[in-house]
Design an enzyme around this catalytic site. Sequence first.
Site, PDB file in Angstrom:
ATOM      1  N   ASP A  85      -5.742   5.613   0.981  1.00 59.05           N
ATOM      2  CA  ASP A  85      -6.716   4.792   0.264  1.00 59.05           C
ATOM      3  C   ASP A  85      -7.031   3.563   1.112  1.00 59.05           C
ATOM      4  O   ASP A  85      -6.375   3.310   2.109  1.00 59.05           O
ATOM      5  CB  ASP A  85      -6.184   4.374  -1.115  1.00 59.05           C
ATOM      6  CG  ASP A  85      -4.774   3.825  -1.033  1.00 59.05           C
ATOM      7  OD1 ASP A  85      -4.453   3.105  -0.067  1.00 59.05           O
ATOM      8  OD2 ASP A  85      -3.979   4.114  -1.946  1.00 59.05           O
TER       9      ASP A  85
ATOM     10  N   ASP B 174      -7.675  -0.533   1.177  1.00 64.35           N
ATOM     11  CA  ASP B 174      -7.566  -1.812   0.484  1.00 64.35           C
ATOM     12  C   ASP B 174      -8.278  -2.887   1.293  1.00 64.35           C
ATOM     13  O   ASP B 174      -8.210  -2.919   2.515  1.00 64.35           O
ATOM     14  CB  ASP B 174      -6.092  -2.198   0.308  1.00 64.35           C
ATOM     15  CG  ASP B 174      -5.349  -1.195  -0.558  1.00 64.35           C
ATOM     16  OD1 ASP B 174      -5.962  -0.641  -1.478  1.00 64.35           O
ATOM     17  OD2 ASP B 174      -4.154  -0.957  -0.301  1.00 64.35           O
TER      18      ASP B 174
ATOM     19  N   ASP C 216       5.106  -6.526   3.160  1.00 64.73           N
ATOM     20  CA  ASP C 216       6.484  -6.034   3.289  1.00 64.73           C
ATOM     21  C   ASP C 216       6.938  -5.755   4.727  1.00 64.73           C
ATOM     22  O   ASP C 216       7.954  -6.278   5.175  1.00 64.73           O
ATOM     23  CB  ASP C 216       6.736  -4.825   2.365  1.00 64.73           C
ATOM     24  CG  ASP C 216       5.638  -3.769   2.422  1.00 64.73           C
ATOM     25  OD1 ASP C 216       4.756  -3.862   3.298  1.00 64.73           O
ATOM     26  OD2 ASP C 216       5.682  -2.835   1.587  1.00 64.73           O
TER      27      ASP C 216
HETATM   28  P1  ATP Z   1       0.024   4.153   1.295  1.00 66.94           P
HETATM   29  O1  ATP Z   1      -0.425   4.933   2.466  1.00 66.94           O
HETATM   30  O2  ATP Z   1       1.207   4.750   0.594  1.00 66.94           O
HETATM   31  O3  ATP Z   1      -1.069   3.739   0.375  1.00 66.94           O
HETATM   32  P2  ATP Z   1       0.212   1.379   1.873  1.00 66.94           P
HETATM   33  O4  ATP Z   1       0.879   0.699   3.005  1.00 66.94           O
HETATM   34  O5  ATP Z   1      -1.250   1.234   1.755  1.00 66.94           O
HETATM   35  O6  ATP Z   1       0.655   2.862   1.950  1.00 66.94           O
HETATM   36  P3  ATP Z   1       0.381   0.400  -0.822  1.00 66.94           P
HETATM   37  O7  ATP Z   1       1.480   0.592  -1.778  1.00 66.94           O
HETATM   38  O8  ATP Z   1      -0.948   0.990  -1.070  1.00 66.94           O
HETATM   39  O9  ATP Z   1       0.945   0.891   0.580  1.00 66.94           O
HETATM   40  O10 ATP Z   1       0.251  -1.170  -0.620  1.00 66.94           O
HETATM   41  C1  ATP Z   1      -0.763  -1.746   0.171  1.00 66.94           C
HETATM   42  C2  ATP Z   1      -0.192  -2.890   0.985  1.00 66.94           C
HETATM   43  O11 ATP Z   1       0.333  -3.904   0.124  1.00 66.94           O
HETATM   44  C3  ATP Z   1       0.976  -2.522   1.884  1.00 66.94           C
HETATM   45  O12 ATP Z   1       0.526  -1.994   3.102  1.00 66.94           O
HETATM   46  C4  ATP Z   1       1.672  -3.851   2.034  1.00 66.94           C
HETATM   47  O13 ATP Z   1       1.011  -4.653   2.982  1.00 66.94           O
HETATM   48  C5  ATP Z   1       1.497  -4.496   0.690  1.00 66.94           C
HETATM   49  N1  ATP Z   1       2.630  -4.254  -0.239  1.00 66.94           N
HETATM   50  C6  ATP Z   1       2.787  -3.221  -1.086  1.00 66.94           C
HETATM   51  N2  ATP Z   1       3.914  -3.319  -1.791  1.00 66.94           N
HETATM   52  C7  ATP Z   1       4.501  -4.454  -1.403  1.00 66.94           C
HETATM   53  C8  ATP Z   1       5.716  -5.127  -1.741  1.00 66.94           C
HETATM   54  N3  ATP Z   1       6.533  -4.631  -2.662  1.00 66.94           N
HETATM   55  N4  ATP Z   1       5.993  -6.292  -1.121  1.00 66.94           N
HETATM   56  C9  ATP Z   1       5.139  -6.811  -0.215  1.00 66.94           C
HETATM   57  N5  ATP Z   1       4.014  -6.223   0.162  1.00 66.94           N
HETATM   58  C10 ATP Z   1       3.675  -5.068  -0.405  1.00 66.94           C
HETATM   59 MG    MG Z   2      -2.485   2.044   0.204  1.00 66.78          MG
END
Ligand code: ATP
Ligand code: MG
Length: 448
Positions: free
Chosen positions: A62, A64, A157
Site C-alpha cells: 500500500d 502512505d 520504527d
Molecule cells: P507493509 O508493507 O506491511 O505495509 P509498512 O512498512 O508500510 O509495511 P505499515 O504498518 O503500513 O508498515 O506502517 C507504515 C509505516 O508507519 C512504517 O513503515 C513505519 O514507518 C511506521 N510505523 C508503523 N508502525 C509503527 C510503530 N509501531 N512504531 C513506529 N512506527 C511505525
Molecule cells: Mg504500509
Amino acid sequence: MADLAVEPAAPRVLARPDHPVSRGGMSPAVVKVMYRLQRAGYTAYLVGGAVRDLLLGGEPKDFDVATNARPQEIRRLFRNSRIIGRRFRLVHILFRGEVVEVATFRATPDAPEGPDDWEEAVAEAAENDAEPARGPAPPQVEHEVFGTPAEDAWRRDFTINGLFYDIADFSVIDYVGGLDDLEARLIRTIGDPERRFREDPVRMMRALEYGARLGFDLEPRTKAAIASCADDIVEASPARLSYELIEALRSGHAAPIVTAWTRAGLFERAFPGVGGNADATARALAELDRAVARGERPSDPALLGAFYLYPLYRELADLTAGGRRLDNVEMLNRIATMIEPAATNLRLANHTVHLLMQGLFTLTKMQRPAERGRQVLKLARQDYFPVAWTLYGVAGALGLAPADAHRAWSSAVERLHRNEDPVAAPADEGGERPRPRRRRRPRRRRRS
Ligand code: ATP
Ligand code: MG
C-alpha cells in the site's frame, strides 16, 4: 522514543538519477494525491513501506503519504476524504476506488498508548469498511503533536521504514540511515532499541516480521533488545497483537514469521495456548504460504486452521483407534477445547470461531471418498466449506488426509464446479479411483 540528540543536522538526499524509485511503480491515485497537495503549496512525501519496497525493486502493498498539511486542510483539498480515528488524525482519501492514507508529519510520540483507543480505532475502521489504521499510528492519549519531516522520520520504527520520496523533485530523503541499512539488508531500530520496544512492544514482532519477509538480518542491538524485552510483549493490546498475527498469516511469509516469533519467545507470550507443536504449525503455514504465492487468498479462519491441522488429525486418530466409529459430539468437543485459547486470546468474532470449528470438523468427514453426490453437494453448500476445502488441500499436501480419499474428493469437487454429478465417474478415470458401494440412481446425468 527516538533519541533526538543524535539526529543528524541534514538528511542524505538521493537525486532522481541516483535511485530506482519512479512514479510508474506507484498507484496513479497516490501520485495524484501527492501532486494535488504539492500544487496547494504543501510538502508531500511518499513514506514508509512503499519507499522501502520500491527501492528494493518490489511491489508495495500500500502507499502512505505524509505531508505538512493539517488533517482539516487535507480534507478541504479532497472531497472524498475522511479523518480516521478520533486521536490519530489520519486522513483516508478515496480516489478511484482506492484508499490513500495521508498523515500529517508528527513529532515523536511519547505518550503511552491506550488499548481502548486502539480498539476504538479498529472498530471505527471496520465500520468504515476500511483497513484498520495500523501503520504510523500508535494511539495517543494526548492531543496530536505535529512535527517536522525530520521528527516524523525519527519517530518511525526501523531505519528502512523511515525513508521519504519527495514528489517535488523525485528525490529520496534519508534522515535515519535507512539507505545504508537497505544496502546491508539490516533491520535496525531507530533510536535506542530497548527504549523503543518498551514504548511499543509490538515493534519487536514487526522487526522479526520484516526480517522474515525481506530476508534481512536483525542488527545486533535490535536483536539483543528483543531478547531482553520479550516479556514486555504481554503489555501490548490484544487487538493489536491479533491484528499483527492476521497480517502475518496473510502475508505469504507466515511460516518464517511465526517461526521467528516462536524462537524469540514472543509467540507463546503474545498468544498463549494458540496452536500446538511449532514445527508442525510451520509446515502447515508453509503450505498456506504456497497457496498465497499461487495467488489464492485464504480466509482468516482457514489461515488460523493451520495451527490446528496436526492436532486435529491426532485427536481423530485417537478417537478412531482400533477401527472405532467416530463419535461426532466428542470430536466437536475436542475441537472446541483445542481452539478455545485462540478464540479468547485473539478476540475472534463468533462467526470466525464457527467457521474455524466447523471447517476443521468437516475434515473428519472427508477421510473416505464420498459415496453419493448428495453428500458432496450438501457439504459444499455450507458456509464453512471453503475453509474446510483450503485446509483439506493443506492436509492432503502434508499427507495428513488419506491419499485415496483426497484424490476422490478433489475430483468430486472439481466435477461439482463443472456442474456435473460429483460422484459419477467418467469412463477415462474408471480404474483410478477406489469406488465404494455404488448405487444406481435414477437422476444420474450423462456426460455429453
Ligand atoms: P507493509 O508493507 O506491511 O505495509 P509498512 O512498512 O508500510 O509495511 P505499515 O504498518 O503500513 O508498515 O506502517 C507504515 C509505516 O508507519 C512504517 O513503515 C513505519 O514507518 C511506521 N510505523 C508503523 N508502525 C509503527 C510503530 N509501531 N512504531 C513506529 N512506527 C511505525
Ligand atoms: Mg504500509
